[in-house]
Design a protein around this motif. Structure first.
Motif, PDB file in Angstrom:
ATOM      1  N   LYS A  13       0.830  -1.213   0.000  1.00 43.97           N
ATOM      2  CA  LYS A  13       0.000   0.000   0.000  1.00 43.97           C
ATOM      3  C   LYS A  13       0.859   1.256   0.000  1.00 43.97           C
ATOM      4  CE  LYS A  13      -4.388   1.288   0.138  1.00 43.97           C
ATOM      5  NZ  LYS A  13      -4.192   2.631  -0.390  1.00 43.97           N
ATOM      6  N   THR A  14       1.954   1.228   0.725  1.00 44.01           N
ATOM      7  CA  THR A  14       2.838   2.386   0.841  1.00 44.01           C
ATOM      8  C   THR A  14       4.269   1.897   1.012  1.00 44.01           C
ATOM      9  OG1 THR A  14       1.091   3.660   1.943  1.00 44.01           O
ATOM     10  CG2 THR A  14       3.328   4.510   2.126  1.00 44.01           C
ATOM     11  N   ASN A  68      -4.177   0.426   5.974  1.00 41.69           N
ATOM     12  CA  ASN A  68      -4.455   0.934   4.626  1.00 41.69           C
ATOM     13  C   ASN A  68      -4.096   2.409   4.444  1.00 41.69           C
ATOM     14  OD1 ASN A  68      -5.506  -1.601   3.753  1.00 41.69           O
ATOM     15  ND2 ASN A  68      -7.424  -1.120   4.814  1.00 41.69           N
ATOM     16  N   ASP A 124      -2.596   5.438   2.595  1.00 43.48           N
ATOM     17  CA  ASP A 124      -2.489   5.677   1.150  1.00 43.48           C
ATOM     18  C   ASP A 124      -1.100   6.139   0.730  1.00 43.48           C
ATOM     19  OD1 ASP A 124      -5.195   5.059   0.656  1.00 43.48           O
ATOM     20  OD2 ASP A 124      -5.805   7.076   1.256  1.00 43.48           O
ATOM     21  N   VAL A 182      -5.849  10.055  -2.308  1.00 39.95           N
ATOM     22  CA  VAL A 182      -4.835   9.900  -3.340  1.00 39.95           C
ATOM     23  C   VAL A 182      -4.380   8.442  -3.345  1.00 39.95           C
ATOM     24  CG1 VAL A 182      -4.076  12.291  -3.159  1.00 39.95           C
ATOM     25  CG2 VAL A 182      -2.937  10.529  -1.776  1.00 39.95           C
ATOM     26  N   ASP A 183      -3.844   8.000  -4.483  1.00 41.99           N
ATOM     27  CA  ASP A 183      -3.312   6.630  -4.550  1.00 41.99           C
ATOM     28  C   ASP A 183      -1.960   6.541  -3.860  1.00 41.99           C
ATOM     29  OD1 ASP A 183      -5.484   5.740  -5.987  1.00 41.99           O
ATOM     30  OD2 ASP A 183      -4.558   6.163  -7.931  1.00 41.99           O
ATOM     31  N   THR A 184      -1.099   7.530  -4.137  1.00 43.38           N
ATOM     32  CA  THR A 184       0.228   7.585  -3.530  1.00 43.38           C
ATOM     33  C   THR A 184       0.802   8.969  -3.778  1.00 43.38           C
ATOM     34  OG1 THR A 184       2.396   6.471  -3.375  1.00 43.38           O
ATOM     35  CG2 THR A 184       1.445   6.711  -5.582  1.00 43.38           C
ATOM     36  N   LYS A 210      -3.353  10.059  -8.576  1.00 48.36           N
ATOM     37  CA  LYS A 210      -4.735   9.627  -8.379  1.00 48.36           C
ATOM     38  C   LYS A 210      -5.279   9.124  -9.710  1.00 48.36           C
ATOM     39  CE  LYS A 210      -9.154  11.200  -6.448  1.00 48.36           C
ATOM     40  NZ  LYS A 210      -9.851  12.341  -5.796  1.00 48.36           N
ATOM     41  N   GLY A 211      -5.649   7.842  -9.762  1.00 46.38           N
ATOM     42  CA  GLY A 211      -6.100   7.265 -11.016  1.00 46.38           C
ATOM     43  C   GLY A 211      -4.990   7.303 -12.044  1.00 46.38           C
ATOM     44  N   ASN A 214      -3.394   4.142 -11.229  1.00 45.78           N
ATOM     45  CA  ASN A 214      -3.772   3.337 -10.058  1.00 45.78           C
ATOM     46  C   ASN A 214      -2.549   2.691  -9.395  1.00 45.78           C
ATOM     47  OD1 ASN A 214      -6.617   3.811 -10.507  1.00 45.78           O
ATOM     48  ND2 ASN A 214      -6.478   2.334 -12.196  1.00 45.78           N
ATOM     49  N   ASP A 238       0.359   1.751  -6.631  1.00 51.07           N
ATOM     50  CA  ASP A 238       0.378   1.391  -5.212  1.00 51.07           C
ATOM     51  C   ASP A 238       1.328   2.286  -4.429  1.00 51.07           C
ATOM     52  OD1 ASP A 238      -1.414  -0.731  -5.483  1.00 51.07           O
ATOM     53  OD2 ASP A 238       0.170  -2.104  -6.106  1.00 51.07           O
ATOM     54  N   LYS A 297       3.496  -1.087  -8.725  1.00 52.68           N
ATOM     55  CA  LYS A 297       2.097  -1.440  -8.950  1.00 52.68           C
ATOM     56  C   LYS A 297       1.969  -2.954  -8.959  1.00 52.68           C
ATOM     57  CE  LYS A 297      -1.803  -0.829 -12.136  1.00 52.68           C
ATOM     58  NZ  LYS A 297      -2.277  -0.173 -13.383  1.00 52.68           N
TER      59      LYS A 297
END
Length: 559
Positions: free
Chosen positions: A328-329, A382, A384, A440-442, A456-457, A494, A496, A511
């Motif tokens: 996740k991070t 979880n 981000d 945000v995704d990362t 993001k996306g 997307n 990670d 990812k």
């Protein structure tokens, strides 16, 4: 000669199908009536008249001498072919009862592991000759407790040697009630065994759960202590010294309770070290005849740095495969010690984290741990993203989850509730970084440009730390800001994790199970035609960062 025969040096032993040796064979309490008789031809017996065979010195046998030489070579002893004092000393050391050389159907040898014995198949060949003693039914409780003959198993495994190991990803184990040691507290026995299982779980995608309530038929690995003739086992223990334990592949583990096992002492035999070795056999490993391996047959006192070495890891991974993401991070934590900046690398997934020791290419011993233990005050699962603004006029660490951001206080090792400027946390991401909305995704901070990139996306937003605002023209497509060096080889979106590695002096996009390295100054010097911030060809995360494995929740340390 007995030693060489027992441990497979003269002829490999079919360990999983050994007949009862020095043990009374359990018989059925209700045998079938003898209502029929079969007359068969008797076996011929050697003529003892004039025969000198029984008087022949076994040490003169070429087979014996070859076996002795092989034993000496494998144990680093001067190869003389004679039973000298150094060889006697090696044979007299406390050791595991598992043979050093074993036979079996489709026995496999991992040739990439030098100085190792073979890794054998789970199903051993049997001799159906009519001259053998017919099988005798055992008592029912014995057949439950000790099961040498294993059922046919699925070969859909993750490693390179299908059929050598368990096919399940979670195995249940139990220290049998009738098999507790009389020497140690029950809790000490169970905690040592739990840690031994965990040590293997830290390097392979296999988890171990202690189960004290399920039906015995659902327990995969049964353990117990015993003396002499014990627990319905086909092999008797020999009292203090020499054989200290034995195990069966995909079966059970027994410890000789005549030995002086200890848990929290430097004296006696360390139960943890012996258990790790025997579990290795149960998981499918043979002896590895090399100093430093936990799978060497002889017991050596445990040192403070006891762990699975590189060859142990590769051997077990050849059966079960390696551990893979996603994460996740991922980030490098930078801190100052004695006027020197240092860093540690961390991987986060779900509610757990691992510290990665780059100098050794492995995770820290004892990881993973719960996020709440190592990072008080931040979200417990979880997360981000993590960002460390590391500029000349600003040094601040942030954790992101959902629409909120937490600032971390490295001095007190906990998240701020209020910093020295009166800012209260957590707060909305948009309040700390105007124009940036969560989730945000990362994200990562670029030291070269003093920009934070929020992903993001399929889009990325560049935020100027100096001007405290979003850069003009953003957000943009990730592939436009970080183009692919090889056409079609790009994560697109997307993500990670994205992080700058101080160990590799490079930025990585991660990812799922793959990573892409960002073109850096070193790459541009080598090939000036590479695009700025381009992403080099993908590779698997496991080829860069090794053995980041999860463990069963019951074995995660809580303090």
């Amino acid at each position: 000669q007995q030693f060489l025969e027992r441990y497979g040096w003269i002829q490999p032993k079919d360990w999983n199908n050994l007949k009862y040796e020095d043990v009374s064979v359990p018989v059925d309490e209700d045998p079938a009536p003898q209502d029929s008789y079969v007359i068969s031809e008797g076996l011929s017996q050697p003529n003892s008249i004039g025969s000198k065979e029984r008087d022949t010195d076994p040490t003169l046998s070429p087979q014996y001498n070859d076996a002795l030489r092989s034993f000496q070579k494998a144990n680093g002893i001067q190869v003389t072919g004679r039973l000298d004092e150094e060889t006697k000393l090696a044979m007299s050391k406390p050791r595991c009862g598992f043979p050093d050389n074993i036979s079996g159907q489709n026995a496999a040898n991992n040739e990439s592991l030098s100085n190792t014995t073979s890794l054998n198949d789970t199903e051993s060949s049997t001799n159906n000759s009519s001259t053998e003693t017919p099988p005798i039914r055992r008592k029912r409780f014995l057949s439950r407790l000790i099961q040498h003959a294993q059922k046919k198993r699925s070969t859909q495994l993750l490693g390179d040697n299908p059929g050598l190991g368990f096919s399940k990803k979670t195995l249940k184990w139990r220290l049998m009630k009738e098999g507790y040691s009389a020497q140690l507290e029950e809790d000490n026995q169970r905690s040592a065994l739990a840690l031994a299982f965990r040590m293997w779980s830290e390097v392979i995608p296999l988890q171990f759960e202690e189960d004290t309530v399920s039906p015995l038929s659902e327990i995969d690995i049964k353990l117990g202590f015993g003396k002499g003739t014990h627990l319905g086992c086909s092999q008797a223990f020999d009292g203090p010294g020499k054989e200290i334990a034995h195990a069966w592949r995909l079966g059970n583990i027994h410890f000789d309770d005549d030995e002086h096992f200890t848990v929290h002492s430097s004296e006696g035999l360390n139960l943890l070290k012996v258990a790790v070795h025997e579990i290795g056999h149960t998981l499918g490993l043979s002896h590895i005849l090399r100093p430093g391996s936990v799978m060497q047959p002889n017991y050596t006192p445990r040192d403070s740095n006891f762990e699975l070495d590189w060859q142990d890891r590769k051997a077990i991974q050849s059966i079960y495969g390696v551990c893979e993401g996603p994460f996740k991070t991922v980030f490098d934590w930078v801190w100052k010690s004695d006027q020197t900046y240092r860093f540690n690398t961390y991987f986060f997934r779900s509610d757990r984290y691992w510290m990665y020791e780059n100098r050794y290419n492995r995770t820290r011993y004892g990881d993973p741990n719960f996020i709440t233990i190592g990072w008080p005050g931040v979200p417990n699962s979880n997360i981000d993203a993590y960002v460390h603004i590391f500029a000349s006029n600003r040094d601040a660490q942030y954790f992101f989850k959902g629409t909120q951001v937490w600032r971390f206080d490295p001095q007190r090792n906990m998240a701020y509730t209020e910093d020295s400027y009166g800012n209260r946390y957590p707060k909305l991401i948009s309040d700390e970084f105007p124009g940036v909305s969560g989730p945000v995704d990362t994200a990562f901070y670029d030291l070269r440009t003093n920009l934070i990139y929020f992903f993001k996306g399929n889009d990325v937003t560049a935020f100027s730390v100096g001007r405290n605002q979003i850069e003009r023209g953003y957000p943009k497509r990730i592939i436009d800001v970080f183009p692919a060096v090889t056409s079609g080889d790009h994560p697109i979106g997307n993500l990670d994790a994205v992080y700058f590695s101080y160990a590799h002096r490079a930025t990585f996009f991660i990812k799922d199970k793959f990573y892409w390295k960002v073109v850096g100054n070193g790459d541009l010097k080598y090939n000036p035609t590479l695009p700025y911030n381009g992403l080099l060809s993908q590779d698997r995360v496991v080829n860069k960062w090794f053995d980041i494995c999860d463990v069963h929740s019951s074995t995660v340390f809580t303090s």
